[in-house]
Design a protein around this motif. Structure first.
Motif, short mmCIF file in Angstrom:
data_model
loop_
_atom_site.label_atom_id
_atom_site.label_comp_id
_atom_site.label_asym_id
_atom_site.label_seq_id
_atom_site.Cartn_x
_atom_site.Cartn_y
_atom_site.Cartn_z
N GLU A 294 0.80 -1.23 0.00
CA GLU A 294 0.00 0.00 0.00
C GLU A 294 0.83 1.27 0.00
OE1 GLU A 294 -3.56 -0.88 2.89
OE2 GLU A 294 -1.85 -2.17 3.36
N VAL A 295 2.14 1.14 0.26
CA VAL A 295 3.02 2.30 0.22
C VAL A 295 4.27 1.94 -0.57
CG1 VAL A 295 2.24 3.34 2.38
CG2 VAL A 295 4.04 1.61 2.44
N ASP A 296 4.95 2.98 -1.07
CA ASP A 296 6.17 2.74 -1.83
C ASP A 296 7.36 3.45 -1.19
OD1 ASP A 296 5.99 5.43 -2.53
OD2 ASP A 296 5.26 5.05 -4.55
N PHE A 297 8.49 3.39 -1.87
CA PHE A 297 9.75 3.93 -1.35
C PHE A 297 9.61 5.40 -0.97
CE2 PHE A 297 14.10 5.63 -1.94
CZ PHE A 297 14.79 4.80 -1.07
N LYS A 298 8.91 6.18 -1.81
CA LYS A 298 8.78 7.62 -1.55
C LYS A 298 7.91 7.90 -0.33
CE LYS A 298 7.64 8.82 -5.84
NZ LYS A 298 7.33 9.72 -6.99
N ASP A 299 6.87 7.09 -0.12
CA ASP A 299 6.05 7.22 1.09
C ASP A 299 6.89 6.96 2.34
OD1 ASP A 299 3.51 7.75 -0.13
OD2 ASP A 299 3.32 5.61 -0.61
N ILE A 300 7.74 5.94 2.25
CA ILE A 300 8.54 5.53 3.42
C ILE A 300 9.60 6.58 3.73
CG2 ILE A 300 10.05 3.74 4.36
CD1 ILE A 300 8.51 1.73 2.60
N ILE A 301 10.18 7.22 2.71
CA ILE A 301 11.13 8.31 2.95
C ILE A 301 10.45 9.40 3.79
CG2 ILE A 301 12.44 10.19 1.89
CD1 ILE A 301 12.88 8.36 -0.51
N GLY A 302 9.23 9.75 3.42
CA GLY A 302 8.50 10.80 4.14
C GLY A 302 8.26 10.44 5.59
N VAL A 303 7.85 9.20 5.85
CA VAL A 303 7.53 8.84 7.24
C VAL A 303 8.79 8.69 8.07
CG1 VAL A 303 7.50 6.30 7.16
CG2 VAL A 303 5.87 7.52 8.59
N VAL A 304 9.89 8.23 7.47
CA VAL A 304 11.15 8.15 8.22
C VAL A 304 11.60 9.56 8.62
CG1 VAL A 304 13.61 7.61 8.05
CG2 VAL A 304 11.91 5.96 7.27
N CYS A 305 11.49 10.51 7.71
CA CYS A 305 11.80 11.91 8.04
C CYS A 305 10.87 12.42 9.14
CB CYS A 305 11.69 12.79 6.80
SG CYS A 305 13.00 12.57 5.58
N ASP A 306 9.60 12.05 9.08
CA ASP A 306 8.64 12.47 10.12
C ASP A 306 9.01 11.89 11.47
OD1 ASP A 306 7.14 13.98 8.37
OD2 ASP A 306 5.63 12.45 8.03
N PHE A 307 9.42 10.62 11.50
CA PHE A 307 9.81 9.99 12.77
C PHE A 307 11.03 10.71 13.36
CE2 PHE A 307 7.84 5.65 11.54
CZ PHE A 307 6.67 5.98 12.20
N LEU A 308 12.00 11.02 12.51
CA LEU A 308 13.20 11.70 12.99
C LEU A 308 12.87 13.12 13.46
CD1 LEU A 308 15.74 10.56 10.24
CD2 LEU A 308 15.74 9.85 12.64
N LEU A 309 11.97 13.78 12.75
CA LEU A 309 11.61 15.15 13.10
C LEU A 309 10.81 15.21 14.38
CD1 LEU A 309 11.47 18.15 12.37
CD2 LEU A 309 9.47 17.64 10.94
N ALA A 310 9.84 14.30 14.53
CA ALA A 310 8.94 14.36 15.68
C ALA A 310 9.40 13.53 16.86
CB ALA A 310 7.54 13.90 15.24
N GLY A 311 10.23 12.52 16.62
CA GLY A 311 10.56 11.58 17.68
C GLY A 311 11.62 12.06 18.66
N ILE A 312 12.45 13.02 18.25
CA ILE A 312 13.56 13.45 19.10
C ILE A 312 13.12 14.54 20.06
CG2 ILE A 312 15.91 14.35 19.16
CD1 ILE A 312 16.23 13.32 16.24
N ASP A 313 12.71 15.68 19.52
CA ASP A 313 12.46 16.86 20.36
C ASP A 313 11.24 16.70 21.28
OD1 ASP A 313 14.65 18.05 19.30
OD2 ASP A 313 13.58 19.47 18.04
N THR A 314 10.16 16.08 20.79
CA THR A 314 8.96 15.98 21.62
C THR A 314 9.25 15.23 22.92
OG1 THR A 314 8.32 14.02 20.34
CG2 THR A 314 7.30 16.13 19.73
N SER A 315 9.88 14.07 22.83
CA SER A 315 10.18 13.29 24.03
C SER A 315 11.28 13.94 24.86
CB SER A 315 10.59 11.87 23.65
OG SER A 315 9.50 11.17 23.07
#
Length: 503
Positions: A294-315
């Protein structure tokens, strides 16, 4: 009688609301919602000018209190001409908003990030989880929330998180000799490691001497997340000149996102090159995304960037505030220690899911810290249909922003609102009083709630149990407030003295 287009729209909005609720005799119109005075061409931006303005961009919580006291529980502001924002303070209004947000809740946020990604169709399919709206958001959210949405699903990350936190505590042992050590950068490294291990199935080794260099990948990733988050709020709130040309602020965001993007591509490419050797019966989170049709390489690039962006500073910031509260409340810390000592026979004992269930007091401490210092001031949504709030007609398309941080510090909702009282969240305690369910929403609500909420809470509880089991912490910093980026950041260093416990 002739009506202007705006007046005619508001008039019919009012009629629709009356028709849906004929028992109401009168509903106030949108234009009569109180709020700061808007001027032609500049809206209310003049009220944020340094020295002469009432408000500051980096003090959204203080702005909210001032507006609540001046205008009441519903406030309209035209910060940018033609773009109205309505602030909600009453939990009943907040509930109304979320009861009417629909299947595909929309929000107006991370607009410059969305532009950056949509300008690069060879890399991304969309703006990603954070700014995207509508069916496209629902498509990617439906896939990427799998493995993160339930308590049961995040339990598989327990051992990995415990091992990293134990490693971090051993590192702290060797750093105790340094005076005035700011824990915030160390927390950033910890949560970068946890994000990498849990969501990307990789270790960044950010605790090592080599990765502590300013030009290392770990250091650059932490800096990129911070700079991007610092740019988001300003690009969302000021006139969008960055849509026409690369402003200095947009250039900063663009540069940091290009770095984060390249790291994401490298990580995914490495994972794919090793994919044949992975255990398909027990796939990691990233494996499951690569296996999904249901997702491709470009979708996964976006979510990995989102995890890195949101996962560090919030916690990182949430834990920074949490340690401040514990360090300044010895009684609370003693109670955590007694619970941790009961659950963890030794300082190196691994935390289990059963222990997490029994950590009632420690979870209440986290909840109380989130009441006073949440991840953000509130939650934004674009109103999908004409709706009534506190007797006012608000038309579809209006940007709504809840003010939960302000509401959670009002005496009418929480007795002794400025006092840190974890017991108020424990049902068996006399201080417990059932609050309105839409007051405390630190991770959002509904379909657009934080995708990694349960994982973040689990990691912070493990950290709190193991940290206090091993050390007594003493606050050595000054008074701590929050500074607004797109999320709440401590406005000073997290200065803590660690005293090793004997057993």
């Amino acid at each position: 009688m002739h009506l202007s287009r705006k007046s005619n729209f508001l008039f019919h909005s009012k009629l629709r609301l009356r028709k849906n609720n004929p028992s109401r005799k009168y509903i106030h119109t949108f234009e009569t919602i109180p709020g700061p005075r808007s001027l032609p061409a500049i809206g209310t931006l003049y009220q944020y000018f340094p020295l002469i303005g009432k408000y500051r961009f980096d003090e959204l919580h203080h702005n909210g209190f001032k507006k609540y006291k001046a205008f009441g529980p519903l406030v309209r502001e035209e910060m940018v001409p033609g773009v109205n924002i309505v602030l909600l303070f009453d939990p009943k209004d907040i509930e109304t908003l979320f009861r009417n947000e629909g299947k595909h809740p929309k929000r107006r946020s991370h607009l410059a990030l969305e532009k950056f990604r949509l300008d690069r169709p060879n890399v991304y399919n969309s703006g990603g989880l954070l700014p995207t709206n509508g069916p496209e958001w629902f498509r990617i959210r439906s896939v990427f929330q799998r493995g993160l949405s339930s308590m049961q699903s995040v339990k598989r990350f327990l051992n990995g998180s415990d091992n990293i936190i134990q490693e971090w505590l051993i590192m702290l042992e060797s750093m105790r000799k340094y005076p005035n050590l700011d824990f915030l950068p160390e927390l950033s490294r910890l949560f970068l490691e946890l994000t990498g291990q849990n969501t990307l199935d990789i270790r960044f080794n950010s605790f090592s001497v080599q990765e502590r260099r300013k030009d290392s990948r770990s250091s650059e990733l932490i800096r990129a997340a911070y700079v991007t988050n610092s740019c988001i709020l300003k690009t969302d709130m000021i006139p969008a000149l960055w849509q026409k040309f690369d402003t200095p602020l947009y250039k900063k965001l663009k540069h940091t996102q290009e770095f984060m993007e390249q790291v994401a591509i490298d990580l995914i490419s490495l994972k794919m090159s090793l994919f044949r050797d992975q255990d398909k019966n027990n796939p990691s989170l990233l494996d499951s995304y690569l296996l999904s049709p249901e997702v491709d390489f470009k979708d996964i690039i976006g979510v990995v960037c989102d995890f890195l962006l949101a996962g560090i500073d919030t916690s990182t910031y949430t834990t920074g505030f949490l340690l401040h509260h514990i360090g300044t409340h010895p009684r609370v810390q003693d109670n955590i220690y007694e619970e941790a000592r009961r659950l963890l026979p030794s300082q190196s004992t691994q935390v289990t899911s059963e222990m997490l269930t029994e950590a009632v007091y420690t979870k209440a401490v986290l909840k109380e810290s989130l009441r006073l210092r949440p991840i953000s001031v509130g939650i934004g949504r674009i109103l999908p249909k004409d709706t009534e709030f506190s007797g006012y007609c608000v038309p579809a398309g209006t940007t709504m922003v809840t003010q939960n941080q302000i509401s959670c510090k009002l005496e009418k909702y929480f007795p002794q609102p400025e006092t840190f009282l974890p017991e108020r969240w424990i049902k068996s305690n006399p201080l417990y009083k059932q609050p309105h369910p839409f007051l405390l929403l630190p991770f959002g609500h509904g379909p657009r709630a934080c995708i990694a909420r349960r994982l973040a809470e689990q990691n912070m509880i493990i950290l709190l149990l193991k940290l206090i089991r091993s050390f007594r912490i003493i606050w050595e910093g000054g008074k701590l407030d929050s500074k607004s980026t797109v999320i709440n950041k401590p406005d000073g260093p997290i200065l803590i003295k660690l005293i090793k416990r004997e057993s």
